[in-house]
Scaffold this active site. Structure first.
Site, short mmCIF file in Angstrom:
data_model
loop_
_atom_site.label_atom_id
_atom_site.label_comp_id
_atom_site.label_asym_id
_atom_site.label_seq_id
_atom_site.Cartn_x
_atom_site.Cartn_y
_atom_site.Cartn_z
N ASP A 223 143.46 27.65 101.96
CA ASP A 223 143.81 27.60 100.54
C ASP A 223 144.74 26.41 100.27
O ASP A 223 145.15 25.70 101.19
CB ASP A 223 144.49 28.90 100.12
CG ASP A 223 145.75 29.16 100.93
OD1 ASP A 223 146.81 28.64 100.55
OD2 ASP A 223 145.68 29.85 101.98
N ASP A 225 147.81 26.80 98.69
CA ASP A 225 149.12 27.36 98.40
C ASP A 225 149.32 27.38 96.88
O ASP A 225 148.43 27.86 96.17
CB ASP A 225 150.22 26.60 99.15
CG ASP A 225 151.51 27.41 99.27
OD1 ASP A 225 151.42 28.59 99.66
OD2 ASP A 225 152.58 26.88 98.97
#
Length: 281
Positions: A223, A225
């Site tokens: 991902d 963040d």
């Protein structure tokens, strides 16, 4: 040669092994503490699954336990490392699911870490904590280079054969969790030099250093963040989307690098825990 492997989120099923066996932690084999009895650091997250991967004897431990039963703050990192020590591993490869803090590091990429910034708050960071049930003394490990250079070099060599991007360096921000970052925190971590972010990198590397076990770390990016203004902050659902594909990539990566370690690594004779790091007066 024996290699210990920490399986992070998404890599806790040792399906890549043959000749599987289970190794349980034996408290009676932990050397004496300050009280003259066996030091007691509790129990690890799970038993160790041992077997053969590409001709190399390995032991895989799920740091979060069966069914992801331990949060990053509640993992017994000290006992986990001691279980790998009882296995007799010559080196440890630790795998982690991480978020990216850099535009050039995309979800699905891997990062072979070379540096670490500790932002945790609630971890047992040493075996030598002056408690009666712990090993005696004070241990000051050199930690300027948290990860073993020989291991990193061989993992980088193996990574060149992969058909997906592997970044050869990266500074990991280790946070307490279990929550993800605020956007302000994520932006701050970028400013202080972070490339990726995770929750379980501390204290594994420093405990391995106290045990004198060569250790390296590979991040599997899931991902972005929370720092990217155009994206929503990371959720667990975002992480889950990439767990399976990252797991498949990590299995492919391990099957490539383990034979390299067997043929090219020259690990030193293991020293006793703390040897070479203890304060002498």
């Amino acid at each position: 040669m024996k290699i210990g492997i920490f399986g992070g989120t998404g890599l806790d099923d040792p399906e890549i092994m043959t000749k599987k066996r289970e190794l349980r932690f034996d408290r009676s084999k932990v050397q004496n503490g300050a009280n003259g009895k066996n030091a007691d650091y509790g129990l690890p997250s799970d038993s160790l699954t041992t077997g053969i991967v590409q001709g190399v004897e390995c032991g895989i431990l799920s740091r979060h336990g069966p069914g992801h039963s331990y949060s990053p703050s509640s993992v017994n990192y000290r006992a986990n490392l001691l279980l790998l020590d009882q296995f007799g591993c010559d080196a440890i490869i630790a795998t982690y699911s991480v978020g990216s803090l850099r535009e050039e590091i995309h979800p699905g990429h891997f990062v072979i870490m070379d540096q670490l910034i500790d932002r945790t708050q609630k971890r047992d960071l040493t075996y030598f904590d002056t408690k009666p049930s712990s090993w005696p003394g004070v241990c000051h490990v050199s930690f300027g280079e948290p990860y073993d250079k020989q291991l990193r070099r061989l993992l980088i060599e193996g990574g060149k054969e992969m058909d997906f991007p592997i970044h050869e360096t990266g500074t990991c921000i280790a946070i307490e969790g279990p929550r993800f970052s605020t956007r302000a925190e994520s932006l701050m971590y970028r400013q202080i030099g972070g490339h990726i972010i995770g929750m379980t990198q501390v204290p594994e590397a420093q405990l391995a250093r106290e045990l004198n076990i060569p250790f390296c770390a590979v991040g599997m990016v899931t991902d972005w963040d929370a720092w990217r203004g155009e994206d929503s902050p990371v959720t667990q659902a975002d992480v889950n989307k990439l767990l399976q594909s990252n797991k498949e990539k990590m299995i492919k990566f391990l099957k490539t690098v383990l034979p390299l370690l067997k043929s090219k690594a020259n690990f030193p004779v293991r020293k006793r825990p703390g040897e070479g790091h203890m304060l002498s007066v």
